[in-house]
Structures are given as C-alpha cells and as structure tokens.
Design a protein around this motif. Sequence first.
Motif, short mmCIF file in Angstrom:
data_model
loop_
_atom_site.label_atom_id
_atom_site.label_comp_id
_atom_site.label_asym_id
_atom_site.label_seq_id
_atom_site.Cartn_x
_atom_site.Cartn_y
_atom_site.Cartn_z
N ALA A 1 -21.15 5.18 3.69
CA ALA A 1 -19.66 5.01 3.13
C ALA A 1 -18.77 5.60 4.31
N GLN A 2 -17.68 4.72 4.35
CA GLN A 2 -16.40 5.21 5.07
C GLN A 2 -15.24 5.42 4.00
N VAL A 3 -14.70 6.57 4.25
CA VAL A 3 -13.74 6.83 3.09
C VAL A 3 -12.34 6.89 4.09
N ASP A 4 -11.32 6.00 3.37
CA ASP A 4 -10.10 5.85 3.75
C ASP A 4 -9.26 7.38 3.24
N ARG A 5 -8.81 8.12 4.37
CA ARG A 5 -8.04 9.14 3.92
C ARG A 5 -6.69 9.28 4.35
N ALA A 6 -5.87 9.70 3.48
CA ALA A 6 -4.50 9.67 3.61
C ALA A 6 -4.10 10.24 5.20
N ASP A 59 -13.61 -5.89 0.30
CA ASP A 59 -14.33 -4.79 0.81
C ASP A 59 -15.54 -4.47 0.41
N GLU A 76 0.81 -1.07 0.03
CA GLU A 76 0.03 0.05 0.26
C GLU A 76 0.80 1.27 0.15
N LEU A 77 0.55 2.34 -0.72
CA LEU A 77 1.06 3.43 -0.69
C LEU A 77 0.06 4.72 -0.67
N ARG A 107 -18.41 -2.37 1.22
CA ARG A 107 -18.93 -1.32 1.61
C ARG A 107 -20.10 -1.09 0.46
#
Lengths: 234, 234
Positions: free
Chosen positions: A229-234, A220, A192-193, A222
């Motif tokens: 929704a959940q959002v993956d934030r950096a 996943d 992952e990056l 979702r």
Amino acid sequence: MTKVTAQMSVSLDGFYAGPRHDGEGDWMASAEAAAFFRVTRWAIDAAAWRERQGFAGGESDVNSDIIGEMFESAGAYVMGRRMAEGGEVPWGDEPPFRAPVFVVTHRPRPTLQRLGGTSFTFVTDGIASAIDQARAAANGKNVAVAGGGELVRQVLQAGLLDELELHVAPVVVGTGLRLLDILDLPAKEAIELVPTRVVHTPSVTHIRYSVGGRAPLVLDDRGRGGGPAQVDRA
Amino acid sequence: MTKVTAQMSVSLDGFYAGPRHDGEGDWMASAEAAAFFRVTRWAIDAAAWRERQGFAGGESDVNSDIIGEMFESAGAYVMGRRMAEGGEVPWGDEPPFRAPVFVVTHRPRPTLQRLGGTSFTFVTDGIASAIDQARAAANGKNVAVAGGGELVRQVLQAGLLDELELHVAPVVVGTGLRLLDILDLPAKEAIELVPTRVVHTPSVTHIRYSVGGRAPLVLDDRGRGGGPAQVDRA
C-alpha cells in the motif's frame, strides 16, 4: 505570515444554528437560537470568551485556551452583515474583537469606531476586497473570518480560506443552518484538507484543518491489488 | 457487556458516499463510488483491513489498529440488505467478518454459511429483531452495525445505538449520501452524545461517541449573567 482563518462551532451533523428564524417573535426563543446556543455552549463557559465579553467567571481550561489563542492570532476580522448587525447592540461600546473588523455588506455605512481597538468598516465590493483590506490591517497577524456560517462557507467556496477550525459539539440537532453545504462542487470533485491539530475535551472536539484546494475524486483501487500500500501523508 | 456499536467513514461534510448510483453503468465508475472510496481510503491502506480481505501488504499503523480493534470487539454484525448483496460476490467464500451477520431485509432467504465463521442470516421482522438475534449470538462481545449508512442512521434514530465511531476524512465532497440526516427530530430536540475517544492521524480523525439519547435543546443563558460558570462534564 498572514493566514485567512475561520473557526466555527458545529453539531456532529454539521449545523451551526437551528432553522433560520423567520423574524416573528424573539430570536432568543427561536429554534435557530436553541441549536446555536447548544453548539456554542463550550465557548460560553470559557473564561477567555467571558473576559472579552466583560463577563466574570468561567473555566480556565483547554477550551478557554483555544479561544484565547484565536483572539490573539487575529490581527483583523472579516464578518457578514447579519452577524455584525446582530452584535451591534449586545457588543456595546467595547466589542470583544479589539482589532479592525471588515463587514461584507451591500449597504454602505460610515466606519464605526469603538473602544478597545475595535472598528467596523463596511465593505461593499465583495468578500475578496474585505479580505484584502483586513490583510492590510492585520499587521502580519491572521485575518479571521468571524462568521456567520454563510460567510465562512462563501470564503471556503471561493478558495480564499487557508485554515478552518471546527469545534464539533457532541450533539445531533437534525435541522438548521449547515456550515458545509458546498453546493457548487461538480460530481467527482472535492475540496481536500489536511488535519493539523485535534484537541479533545468532554464537551467539544476541536479539529483544525489546513485547506488544500479543489481536486478530482479519483477512484482509488489500491485495495484491489496485492501490492504494498501507499499511504498519503500530510 | 454487549454494546450495540457502529462505525462509519464520512467526509468532513458528513457524506459516506456520493450521490446514489442510478443503476446505469458500472457502480465503480459512479460518483457514489468516487466519494465512498475517498472517505474509506484510510481503511483500504490498513493492514488489518487488507488481511481480512485476503490482501497482502498495507500499513500497520494506528489506523490499522482501530480496524483490528473493531473486528475483535464484534461478536456479531447487523447489516443492511444492499450492503449484504453488494458484498456477496466480492467477499467470496471467506468474508471478512468471521462471525454471524444478521441482514435486515424484506426478502426471506435461507441462511448462508461461509468459511471462517461468517454466516448471513436474513431477518424479515425488523431492525430491533435483527439486533436482538445478533446480541444472542455475540457471546458477550459487541453487536456491530456494519452498514450501510442508512441502517446506521435508522439504528441511531430508533434509539438502539450505544456507541458511534466516526472516521472523519479531511475532504468536503459537497453532495451524496449523508450519514446523519436525522429527519424525525422535532424542533428544539436533539440527540446528545459524549465523545469518549479521539485518535488523530494525518489521513483521518477517529471520534468515538457514547450515544446518550434525545433531549430538549434548552436555551442556555449562562453567558448572559456574571456568575460563576458551570461546566457540563462527561
């Protein structure tokens, strides 16, 4: 804080050069070189690259700034043997690095001192050792893995890379040497990056990533439910 | 004017899905699905995608705008058989396309009429014919090649694609189905593109290209001389 960084010009299909030259005939006339010079064309045009090579002219644009920034942020380099040997003659007495370079090789050689602050130290006990030596020499600046692509891939694969910047040239070359052929990832595992910067120009797209690490690919679901929704934030 | 467009979510190493599922067991549990859901996660979170699927919630962000724009600009779709068959049940009575879909297949089937403006027409005389029929149905809007990846690649390879948008997910998956495995390019030949838009978000980088065409990879020796550089501008 010292980061271990790498940057590489690649085609849209991920190649940093054409198919490996077989050693017969002139490398400059090979398919390997043809794709290599296409994906690095943006850099060859840049004033900051040309200045380091002792060439006049070039464009002082955002591409040039990116090269300048890369040179400025590097306190030491790690390099593969093939790249170091290939550059030895063309780089001449005053190579473009102006910093210590640690060459990963199986063949011991005395350190080469060059003008302008560049030296080449040949490291025979592995990539991690070369990075450690470069870190000690970097004076708090970054350790830049200069290439070639095989070494960049190995450093990423070994989990030793903190930052990767790809310069994506808008061209599909079809075949050759691929940077991200990471072959030791088990099924359902990934690296992952996090993209931290994108710079867009008509000739190349620069994308900088902070390298996370290996992580399972978890299904996943979702999209299957009706909840928020959940959002993956950096 | 009608353009033939395609957009695809890919990993940083160019995969749109994991290794092809062998048909044994549940596709949802396969390595193919695991990578597919990872690279499309940004879309599953997006309100515009969820709305078309009949799901509630989701993020109304720039990623959602990009999906909305894609749906809005498409007047007709071209699709591969595997994608069409895979979607037939989950898409239900009211598929997300709301426009005519032309499915490239070897197996003749009567046209399916669905609610909301979607129809599936099965085209057995090739990709170019499916695109022609979609163009005629698109009412001046774009023809969107919806996937799967194999069809997108074939359309690009055949020189029929005007615009390609990649949604690059910041992950290296190592193995699987690669979008840009263009295997019929001769040595020193490439497909040239021009990047026309880049949109950067923490979860995905969207790069849109105008597809040029096949061109020779000419050795570029501008870095060898001392003269002023020329820059290729889009």
